[in-house]
Design a protein around this motif. Structure first.
Motif: not given
Length: 330
Positions: A245-254, A258-260, A275-291
């Protein structure tokens, strides 16, 4: 890929020769369900008595693919129901759910069928109906989830075109399953006059199974591919892992460039995957990594992995589009 022939000769499990690898539709309304061995046996009944009763009481034609003829990526046979009205198909759905309830009560909880509090059932819908089931901005599927309490996810298409098949997975109470199936039925039958509908209604993509595992299929890659490994690992996972019930999380650097493409216009890309998978997706800035940015996906384990694969497809598509539009060096 196999989509069988009509009127298979010889006697089938239900005693009426209805092997239905995809018999031609002679009735205008069609629904398809996925049934593992236990549910298929419950639907057929002793000597075919149960399926005969469902046919009679619902004024419907029902047929199962042969034992061992399963839908790609599953261990389930395809149950096809044909009827003269949408209401008759809703009655078929109700009886399939009733058999699921009886099965869980008699043999106990299982990964395939769920438990008394949260039953599990899957159906097949044509790709052409999926957009309406999800609704604009995910409104319809969100309303279904909220009003029924059901968990609903929709898989990737198997095949191409509007008649490609997608799995809709539903878990919840018996009433929730009936409600969601009725909405899927409604959206499917609205497309009955489309030119591709007869193709969808008269055949399904099935594959041979060997020792409980699907053999290689062009849609799934070679027998020794990573797909086979992934399926074997997933099928071997205990319930406490897949349903934590706690769920899981995956993250990677992009990369930022290509974000658009990952997000899509107005966020449509990530919204569709959510909507297809019932997950939550977020894309966030990385401190000190502008690229670069961090892509984060959270949800149940299987759903999270599915969403990651879909986002990686968007990543590769975006990367290819970016390369094709790049100006040549001078």
């Amino acid at each position: 890929m196999k989509g069988g022939n009509a009127g298979s000769k010889g006697k089938s499990e239900d005693g009426q020769g209805a092997k239905t690898k995809g018999s031609p539709s002679t009735l205008p309304y069609v629904m398809k369900y996925l049934a593992g061995d236990a549910l298929a046996a419950a639907i057929i009944g002793k000597g075919g008595s149960t399926i005969a009763e469902i046919r009679s009481s619902c004024n419907a034609k029902l047929g199962l693919t042969d034992k061992g003829e399963i839908f790609p990526g599953t261990e389930c046979r395809v149950l096809t129901a044909q009827a003269n009205s949408e209401a008759d198909l809703n009655q078929v759905s109700a009886q399939v759910v009733d058999k699921l309830v009886e099965l869980v009560k008699s043999v106990g909880a299982s990964e395939a069928c769920g438990n008394d509090g949260e039953l599990k059932l899957r159906a097949l819908v044509p790709r052409g109906a999926v957009g309406s089931i999800i609704g604009k901005g995910g409104g319809v599927i969100k309303e279904l989830r909220e009003s029924t309490g059901a968990k609903i996810s929709i898989g990737e298409p198997v095949g191409s075109g509007q008649n490609a098949e997608q799995i809709i997975s539903i878990s919840g109470s018996a009433e929730a399953l009936r409600t969601v199936l009725a909405e899927a039925n409604r959206q499917i039958q609205l497309l009955a006059n489309e030119p591709w509908f007869s193709t969808w209604s008269s055949s399904s993509s099935t594959m041979k199974a060997s020792n409980g595992m699907a053999l290689a299929n062009p849609l799934l890659g070679g027998q020794n591919s990573g797909i086979t490994t992934m399926m074997q690992v997933a099928q071997g996972m205990p319930n406490y892992v897949m349903e934590d019930s706690r769920g899981f999380a995956l993250s990677c650097v992009v990369p930022n460039r290509l974000v658009g493409g990952l997000i899509g216009r107005g966020g449509a890309g990530t919204k569709e995957v959510q909507m297809l998978t019932g997950t939550k997706i977020g894309i966030r800035e990385i401190p000190d990594d502008p690229d670069n940015r961090s892509l984060n996906i959270a949800g149940p384990l299987a759903n999270t992995c599915a969403a990651y694969m879909l986002m990686m497809k968007r990543y590769l598509d975006s990367e290819a589009a970016s390369s094709s539009t790049a100006k040549p060096a001078r």
